[in-house]
Design an enzyme around this catalytic site. Sequence first.
Site, PDB file in Angstrom:
ATOM      1  N   ASP A  88      -0.384   4.096   1.258  1.00 34.35           N
ATOM      2  CA  ASP A  88      -0.875   5.031   2.277  1.00 34.35           C
ATOM      3  C   ASP A  88       0.033   4.972   3.501  1.00 34.35           C
ATOM      4  O   ASP A  88       0.943   4.157   3.576  1.00 34.35           O
ATOM      5  CB  ASP A  88      -2.340   4.682   2.641  1.00 34.35           C
ATOM      6  CG  ASP A  88      -2.516   3.304   3.273  1.00 34.35           C
ATOM      7  OD1 ASP A  88      -3.312   2.502   2.760  1.00 34.35           O
ATOM      8  OD2 ASP A  88      -1.823   3.024   4.274  1.00 34.35           O
ATOM      9  N   ASN A 132       0.828  -1.206   0.000  1.00 30.57           N
ATOM     10  CA  ASN A 132       0.000   0.000   0.000  1.00 30.57           C
ATOM     11  C   ASN A 132       0.863   1.257   0.000  1.00 30.57           C
ATOM     12  O   ASN A 132       1.990   1.258   0.500  1.00 30.57           O
ATOM     13  CB  ASN A 132      -0.925   0.005   1.221  1.00 30.57           C
ATOM     14  CG  ASN A 132      -1.843  -1.209   1.236  1.00 30.57           C
ATOM     15  OD1 ASN A 132      -2.101  -1.788   0.188  1.00 30.57           O
ATOM     16  ND2 ASN A 132      -2.267  -1.625   2.400  1.00 30.57           N
ATOM     17  N   PRO A 178     -11.491 -11.603   3.663  1.00 25.63           N
ATOM     18  CA  PRO A 178     -12.875 -12.115   3.643  1.00 25.63           C
ATOM     19  C   PRO A 178     -13.166 -13.007   2.434  1.00 25.63           C
ATOM     20  O   PRO A 178     -14.160 -13.717   2.406  1.00 25.63           O
ATOM     21  CB  PRO A 178     -13.731 -10.844   3.599  1.00 25.63           C
ATOM     22  CG  PRO A 178     -12.826  -9.751   3.175  1.00 25.63           C
ATOM     23  CD  PRO A 178     -11.446 -10.153   3.531  1.00 25.63           C
ATOM     24  N   CYS A 199       9.749  20.337 -12.309  1.00 24.99           N
ATOM     25  CA  CYS A 199      10.930  20.144 -11.466  1.00 24.99           C
ATOM     26  C   CYS A 199      11.741  21.441 -11.453  1.00 24.99           C
ATOM     27  O   CYS A 199      11.994  22.035 -12.519  1.00 24.99           O
ATOM     28  CB  CYS A 199      11.786  19.025 -12.041  1.00 24.99           C
ATOM     29  SG  CYS A 199      13.368  18.842 -11.182  1.00 24.99           S
ATOM     30  N   GLY A 234      -5.224  -8.898   3.438  1.00 24.92           N
ATOM     31  CA  GLY A 234      -5.888  -7.989   2.508  1.00 24.92           C
ATOM     32  C   GLY A 234      -5.190  -7.815   1.183  1.00 24.92           C
ATOM     33  O   GLY A 234      -5.096  -6.704   0.662  1.00 24.92           O
ATOM     34  N   THR A 235      -4.706  -8.919   0.625  1.00 28.56           N
ATOM     35  CA  THR A 235      -4.146  -8.826  -0.718  1.00 28.56           C
ATOM     36  C   THR A 235      -4.712  -9.933  -1.598  1.00 28.56           C
ATOM     37  O   THR A 235      -4.923 -11.049  -1.154  1.00 28.56           O
ATOM     38  CB  THR A 235      -2.600  -8.882  -0.727  1.00 28.56           C
ATOM     39  OG1 THR A 235      -2.121  -8.713  -2.064  1.00 28.56           O
ATOM     40  CG2 THR A 235      -2.075 -10.190  -0.168  1.00 28.56           C
ATOM     41  N   HIS A 255       5.507  -0.636  -3.054  1.00 31.65           N
ATOM     42  CA  HIS A 255       5.032   0.110  -4.225  1.00 31.65           C
ATOM     43  C   HIS A 255       5.088   1.609  -4.024  1.00 31.65           C
ATOM     44  O   HIS A 255       4.404   2.361  -4.713  1.00 31.65           O
ATOM     45  CB  HIS A 255       3.608  -0.357  -4.587  1.00 31.65           C
ATOM     46  CG  HIS A 255       3.566  -1.799  -4.978  1.00 31.65           C
ATOM     47  ND1 HIS A 255       2.431  -2.580  -4.876  1.00 31.65           N
ATOM     48  CD2 HIS A 255       4.545  -2.614  -5.458  1.00 31.65           C
ATOM     49  CE1 HIS A 255       2.719  -3.808  -5.290  1.00 31.65           C
ATOM     50  NE2 HIS A 255       3.977  -3.857  -5.636  1.00 31.65           N
ATOM     51  N   CYS A 262      14.865  13.758 -13.560  1.00 32.04           N
ATOM     52  CA  CYS A 262      16.157  13.640 -12.838  1.00 32.04           C
ATOM     53  C   CYS A 262      16.004  12.893 -11.514  1.00 32.04           C
ATOM     54  O   CYS A 262      16.972  12.671 -10.807  1.00 32.04           O
ATOM     55  CB  CYS A 262      16.747  15.045 -12.612  1.00 32.04           C
ATOM     56  SG  CYS A 262      15.858  16.028 -11.379  1.00 32.04           S
TER      57      CYS A 262
END
Length: 247
Positions: free
Chosen positions: A103, A101, A221, A151, A194-195, A118, A129
Amino acid sequence: MTADNEVRERVAAAARVVVLAGAGMSAESGVPTFRDAHTGLWERFRAEDLATPEAWQQQPDVVWAWYLWRAGLVRAAQPHAGHRALASLARRVPLQLVTQNVDDLHERAGSTVTAHLHGSLFAFRCDTCSAPAPVPALLPEPVASLPPPRCPRGDGLVRPDVVWFGEALPHEAWRASSDAVAALRPGDVMLVVGTSGLVVPAADLPVAARRRGATVVEVNPHETAVSDVADVVLRGTAAELLPLLVP
Ligand code: OAD
């Protein structure tokens, strides 16, 4: 003995625990999973179509607005009991937390994250750059399109420091994750939370953990590509089940 009691006992007896988290870890904080249908402004887009170098080349303003919207969603979200349970568990047993994740909910619950495989919604860099760029002001209201900043060092554009489809994982994050799994021994535990287990190389980590003799536990789940690799499957959500696994 119920499965969650069995897992809690295994966690209590483990010399070390590795957690692999996916988007389902953030679902109960109100952050859509990667493959949830988008809503509102982004209803007509699929995440898989926006999180790509091609989308950035063709429509950087749309991709930039989408990431700012996602960052705003996360800022408005709060960690849940599952995030807090993992932070509590890390105070009881050596724990390495690897997440797919982008977050920061684990950090806000008090966890130290070993690796963001990630990348992060709150890290930015130049697309040319790679110089780090400051975190932009988040939007008060979502917009469908917004030009990304340039940039300051040249003619590149500032992009989110996340991994897009087809891009390599951050070397350091992958090394730290692989080392954490390589240290697992029989009697240790990997919690896969949860993946969908659809994206490699992250999805290879539970297989490697099982080869090391660790007990692989899936918390989800629904059935996933991880379910057949898991020694124990706990069918339920992160916020419900993770607190039950803390000794
Ligand atoms: P997915 O959206 O593919 O899968 C989310 C998983 O979470 C599903 O298996 C759901 O059943 C499960 N889930 C949903 N709600 C849950 C809850 N409350 N508690 C526990 N599990 C729940 O997301 P990921 O597997 O994380 O990569 O996707 C992996 C990668 O695919 C993402 O990091 C992203 C994407 O390509 C990149 O962007 C590079």
